[in-house]
Design a protein around this motif. Structure first.
Motif, PDB file in Angstrom:
ATOM      1  N   THR A 118       0.851  -1.183   0.000  1.00  0.00           N
ATOM      2  CA  THR A 118       0.000   0.000   0.000  1.00  0.00           C
ATOM      3  C   THR A 118       0.886   1.232   0.000  1.00  0.00           C
ATOM      4  O   THR A 118       1.943   1.260   0.627  1.00  0.00           O
ATOM      5  CB  THR A 118      -0.958  -0.003   1.211  1.00  0.00           C
ATOM      6  N   ARG A 119       0.475   2.229  -0.752  1.00  0.00           N
ATOM      7  CA  ARG A 119       1.256   3.463  -0.831  1.00  0.00           C
ATOM      8  C   ARG A 119       0.324   4.668  -0.757  1.00  0.00           C
ATOM      9  O   ARG A 119      -0.670   4.750  -1.461  1.00  0.00           O
ATOM     10  CB  ARG A 119       2.059   3.536  -2.128  1.00  0.00           C
ATOM     11  N   ASN A 120       0.678   5.604   0.134  1.00  0.00           N
ATOM     12  CA  ASN A 120      -0.060   6.857   0.281  1.00  0.00           C
ATOM     13  C   ASN A 120      -1.553   6.622   0.521  1.00  0.00           C
ATOM     14  O   ASN A 120      -2.403   7.308  -0.055  1.00  0.00           O
ATOM     15  CB  ASN A 120       0.131   7.748  -0.953  1.00  0.00           C
ATOM     16  N   VAL A 121      -1.840   5.652   1.396  1.00  0.00           N
ATOM     17  CA  VAL A 121      -3.236   5.333   1.707  1.00  0.00           C
ATOM     18  C   VAL A 121      -3.542   5.586   3.181  1.00  0.00           C
ATOM     19  O   VAL A 121      -4.560   6.205   3.502  1.00  0.00           O
ATOM     20  CB  VAL A 121      -3.571   3.871   1.343  1.00  0.00           C
ATOM     21  N   THR A 122      -2.690   5.136   4.082  1.00  0.00           N
ATOM     22  CA  THR A 122      -3.015   5.223   5.505  1.00  0.00           C
ATOM     23  C   THR A 122      -3.282   6.658   5.953  1.00  0.00           C
ATOM     24  O   THR A 122      -4.123   6.890   6.829  1.00  0.00           O
ATOM     25  CB  THR A 122      -1.912   4.580   6.365  1.00  0.00           C
ATOM     26  N   TRP A 123      -2.604   7.637   5.361  1.00  0.00           N
ATOM     27  CA  TRP A 123      -2.809   9.026   5.782  1.00  0.00           C
ATOM     28  C   TRP A 123      -4.193   9.543   5.395  1.00  0.00           C
ATOM     29  O   TRP A 123      -4.655  10.550   5.935  1.00  0.00           O
ATOM     30  CB  TRP A 123      -1.737   9.945   5.201  1.00  0.00           C
ATOM     31  N   THR A 124      -4.880   8.858   4.470  1.00  0.00           N
ATOM     32  CA  THR A 124      -6.185   9.327   3.980  1.00  0.00           C
ATOM     33  C   THR A 124      -7.363   8.771   4.754  1.00  0.00           C
ATOM     34  O   THR A 124      -8.508   9.139   4.473  1.00  0.00           O
ATOM     35  CB  THR A 124      -6.380   8.933   2.505  1.00  0.00           C
ATOM     36  N   LEU A 125      -7.141   7.878   5.717  1.00  0.00           N
ATOM     37  CA  LEU A 125      -8.225   7.105   6.323  1.00  0.00           C
ATOM     38  C   LEU A 125      -8.690   7.678   7.659  1.00  0.00           C
ATOM     39  O   LEU A 125      -7.866   8.105   8.473  1.00  0.00           O
ATOM     40  CB  LEU A 125      -7.771   5.668   6.530  1.00  0.00           C
ATOM     41  N   PRO A 126      -9.993   7.627   7.935  1.00  0.00           N
ATOM     42  CA  PRO A 126     -10.485   8.042   9.249  1.00  0.00           C
ATOM     43  C   PRO A 126      -9.967   7.164  10.380  1.00  0.00           C
ATOM     44  O   PRO A 126      -9.761   7.653  11.489  1.00  0.00           O
ATOM     45  CB  PRO A 126     -12.010   7.921   9.113  1.00  0.00           C
ATOM     46  N   ASP A 127      -9.753   5.860  10.118  1.00  0.00           N
ATOM     47  CA  ASP A 127      -9.272   4.955  11.164  1.00  0.00           C
ATOM     48  C   ASP A 127      -8.154   4.074  10.614  1.00  0.00           C
ATOM     49  O   ASP A 127      -8.341   2.871  10.370  1.00  0.00           O
ATOM     50  CB  ASP A 127     -10.415   4.097  11.693  1.00  0.00           C
ATOM     51  N   PRO A 128      -6.965   4.634  10.418  1.00  0.00           N
ATOM     52  CA  PRO A 128      -5.856   3.851   9.871  1.00  0.00           C
ATOM     53  C   PRO A 128      -5.407   2.714  10.781  1.00  0.00           C
ATOM     54  O   PRO A 128      -4.902   1.702  10.296  1.00  0.00           O
ATOM     55  CB  PRO A 128      -4.745   4.883   9.672  1.00  0.00           C
ATOM     56  N   ALA A 129      -5.606   2.849  12.097  1.00  0.00           N
ATOM     57  CA  ALA A 129      -5.243   1.757  13.001  1.00  0.00           C
ATOM     58  C   ALA A 129      -6.108   0.532  12.711  1.00  0.00           C
ATOM     59  O   ALA A 129      -5.613  -0.613  12.734  1.00  0.00           O
ATOM     60  CB  ALA A 129      -5.404   2.190  14.461  1.00  0.00           C
ATOM     61  N   ARG A 130      -7.365   0.756  12.425  1.00  0.00           N
ATOM     62  CA  ARG A 130      -8.248  -0.353  12.065  1.00  0.00           C
ATOM     63  C   ARG A 130      -7.835  -0.964  10.731  1.00  0.00           C
ATOM     64  O   ARG A 130      -7.893  -2.188  10.551  1.00  0.00           O
ATOM     65  CB  ARG A 130      -9.695   0.140  11.998  1.00  0.00           C
ATOM     66  N   ALA A 131      -7.414  -0.119   9.791  1.00  0.00           N
ATOM     67  CA  ALA A 131      -6.944  -0.634   8.505  1.00  0.00           C
ATOM     68  C   ALA A 131      -5.707  -1.509   8.696  1.00  0.00           C
ATOM     69  O   ALA A 131      -5.592  -2.578   8.080  1.00  0.00           O
ATOM     70  CB  ALA A 131      -6.638   0.514   7.553  1.00  0.00           C
ATOM     71  N   TYR A 132      -4.787  -1.084   9.560  1.00  0.00           N
ATOM     72  CA  TYR A 132      -3.611  -1.907   9.854  1.00  0.00           C
ATOM     73  C   TYR A 132      -4.042  -3.244  10.473  1.00  0.00           C
ATOM     74  O   TYR A 132      -3.487  -4.305  10.137  1.00  0.00           O
ATOM     75  CB  TYR A 132      -2.680  -1.177  10.815  1.00  0.00           C
ATOM     76  N   ALA A 133      -5.010  -3.208  11.381  1.00  0.00           N
ATOM     77  CA  ALA A 133      -5.485  -4.439  11.999  1.00  0.00           C
ATOM     78  C   ALA A 133      -6.071  -5.382  10.954  1.00  0.00           C
ATOM     79  O   ALA A 133      -5.864  -6.604  10.999  1.00  0.00           O
ATOM     80  CB  ALA A 133      -6.514  -4.132  13.081  1.00  0.00           C
ATOM     81  N   GLU A 134      -6.803  -4.817   9.995  1.00  0.00           N
ATOM     82  CA  GLU A 134      -7.372  -5.619   8.919  1.00  0.00           C
ATOM     83  C   GLU A 134      -6.273  -6.212   8.030  1.00  0.00           C
ATOM     84  O   GLU A 134      -6.356  -7.364   7.615  1.00  0.00           O
ATOM     85  CB  GLU A 134      -8.329  -4.771   8.084  1.00  0.00           C
ATOM     86  N   MET A 135      -5.256  -5.412   7.728  1.00  0.00           N
ATOM     87  CA  MET A 135      -4.137  -5.940   6.938  1.00  0.00           C
ATOM     88  C   MET A 135      -3.485  -7.116   7.638  1.00  0.00           C
ATOM     89  O   MET A 135      -3.179  -8.137   7.017  1.00  0.00           O
ATOM     90  CB  MET A 135      -3.102  -4.835   6.676  1.00  0.00           C
ATOM     91  N   CYS A 136      -3.270  -6.970   8.931  1.00  0.00           N
ATOM     92  CA  CYS A 136      -2.644  -8.056   9.678  1.00  0.00           C
ATOM     93  C   CYS A 136      -3.547  -9.288   9.730  1.00  0.00           C
ATOM     94  O   CYS A 136      -3.056 -10.422   9.719  1.00  0.00           O
ATOM     95  CB  CYS A 136      -2.304  -7.578  11.095  1.00  0.00           C
ATOM     96  N   ARG A 137      -4.831  -9.077   9.774  1.00  0.00           N
ATOM     97  CA  ARG A 137      -5.778 -10.204   9.808  1.00  0.00           C
ATOM     98  C   ARG A 137      -5.741 -11.004   8.510  1.00  0.00           C
ATOM     99  O   ARG A 137      -5.709 -12.240   8.538  1.00  0.00           O
ATOM    100  CB  ARG A 137      -7.206  -9.687  10.047  1.00  0.00           C
ATOM    101  N   VAL A 138      -5.765 -10.330   7.375  1.00  0.00           N
ATOM    102  CA  VAL A 138      -5.841 -11.045   6.097  1.00  0.00           C
ATOM    103  C   VAL A 138      -4.474 -11.526   5.613  1.00  0.00           C
ATOM    104  O   VAL A 138      -4.391 -12.289   4.647  1.00  0.00           O
ATOM    105  CB  VAL A 138      -6.513 -10.177   5.010  1.00  0.00           C
ATOM    106  N   LEU A 139      -3.415 -11.124   6.292  1.00  0.00           N
ATOM    107  CA  LEU A 139      -2.075 -11.570   5.928  1.00  0.00           C
ATOM    108  C   LEU A 139      -1.824 -12.969   6.482  1.00  0.00           C
ATOM    109  O   LEU A 139      -2.128 -13.257   7.636  1.00  0.00           O
ATOM    110  CB  LEU A 139      -1.039 -10.590   6.480  1.00  0.00           C
ATOM    111  N   ALA A 140      -1.277 -13.833   5.653  1.00  0.00           N
ATOM    112  CA  ALA A 140      -0.983 -15.198   6.080  1.00  0.00           C
ATOM    113  C   ALA A 140       0.264 -15.236   6.955  1.00  0.00           C
ATOM    114  O   ALA A 140       1.149 -14.380   6.826  1.00  0.00           O
ATOM    115  CB  ALA A 140      -0.782 -16.093   4.858  1.00  0.00           C
ATOM    116  N   PRO A 141       0.366 -16.207   7.876  1.00  0.00           N
ATOM    117  CA  PRO A 141       1.597 -16.361   8.659  1.00  0.00           C
ATOM    118  C   PRO A 141       2.808 -16.460   7.734  1.00  0.00           C
ATOM    119  O   PRO A 141       2.783 -17.177   6.739  1.00  0.00           O
ATOM    120  CB  PRO A 141       1.365 -17.664   9.421  1.00  0.00           C
ATOM    121  N   GLY A 142       3.844 -15.717   8.064  1.00  0.00           N
ATOM    122  CA  GLY A 142       5.027 -15.643   7.213  1.00  0.00           C
ATOM    123  C   GLY A 142       4.907 -14.608   6.120  1.00  0.00           C
ATOM    124  O   GLY A 142       5.873 -14.325   5.412  1.00  0.00           O
ATOM    125  N   GLY A 143       3.712 -14.008   5.965  1.00  0.00           N
ATOM    126  CA  GLY A 143       3.496 -12.992   4.948  1.00  0.00           C
ATOM    127  C   GLY A 143       4.060 -11.650   5.359  1.00  0.00           C
ATOM    128  O   GLY A 143       4.372 -11.408   6.530  1.00  0.00           O
TER     129      GLY A 143
END
Length: 257
Positions: A118-143
């Motif tokens: 992702t590039r130049n996205v987190t700064w645009t979001l109302p809740d970037p911490a939640r977006a990070y949590a979602e990224m970590c959720r959908v990422l596979a172990p070792g990803g």
């Protein structure tokens, strides 16, 4: 109007000129620069299942496909997704999937991607911490997750305070990455949106590190020199946008079970 509606309206209005700029980049030197950078972070699994989060017109999704990834690109703006699909058809990237989706609430199963870019996205979001949590959720172990960003919001807020105008943007060196000179009302809308996002008050990338650690990520690294590659030179001098904090790349790995 709710903040996500405002954000969607702003970026949807920019979709066409944004797509035109990224098409120029695909034919320019930045394509090779970004391809080399991303290759360094790709996991060894073949083929990596890659998510381009905030895909815009598909610029990075196409590079990920060239690197042998199975690619899904998502964006909250339907106009952006339409342009990404159009670019895919015209450029022959039939295997890349583009979906309209909120990065803060993704409709994906757990552990379904090996690489998230992702590039130049987190700064645009109302809740970037939640977006990070979602990224970590959908990422596979070792990803691995790779995010390129800067504290743009703080600078845009300062730009409004100090009276930066459309004319000053036009005086910047030529680059498809500079802010496109649109109406002054659009510039002020962007700045006002940024002023209402809590991430504009955060100290980055330390804030990003803290959030990633809270989500159980490991092997976190920060590259503050990537700007030396991804911003243009003019008259032998590297041109950086006048942002409060410089562009950074942050990477993190999800631990194996």
């Amino acid at each position: 109007m709710e903040m996500m509606d405002r954000i969607n309206t702003y970026w949807s209005r920019r979709a066409e000129e944004f797509s035109d700029a990224r098409r120029l980049d695909l034919d320019g030197p930045l394509r090779g620069v970004w391809t080399a950078l991303i290759r360094e972070y790709l996991p060894k699994k073949q083929p990596p299942r890659a998510l381009d989060l905030g895909t815009g017109a598909g610029f990075f999704a196409f590079m990920l496909a060239d690197l042998g990834c199975e690619v899904t690109g998502i964006d909250y703006s339907g106009n952006m997704v339409d342009h990404a699909r159009k670019n895919a058809r015209e450029l022959g990237y039939d295997g890349v999937r583009f979906l309209q989706m909120d990065a803060q609430q993704m409709n994906f199963d757990d552990s379904c991607f090996d690489f998230i870019f992702t590039r130049n996205v987190t700064w645009t979001l109302p809740d970037p911490a939640r977006a990070y949590a979602e990224m970590c959720r959908v990422l596979a172990p070792g990803g691995r997750l790779l995010n390129g960003d800067a504290n743009y919001g703080a600078q845009f807020r300062e730009a409004d305070r100090t009276g930066v105008t459309q004319l000053q943007y036009r005086e910047q060196p030529e680059s498809t990455y500079q802010y496109a000179a649109t109406s002054l009302s659009m510039i002020r809308e962007r700045n006002d949106i940024a002023d209402n996002l809590y991430i504009s008050d955060c100290r980055r990338p330390q804030w990003d590190v803290d959030v990633l650690l809270k989500n159980g990520m490991s092997r976190i690294s920060i590259d503050m020199e990537a700007a030396n590659l991804v911003y243009p030179e003019k008259d032998g001098r590297r041109i950086y946008p006048d942002y409060t904090d410089r562009f950074f790349l942050i990477s993190a790995t999800k631990p194996e079970r």
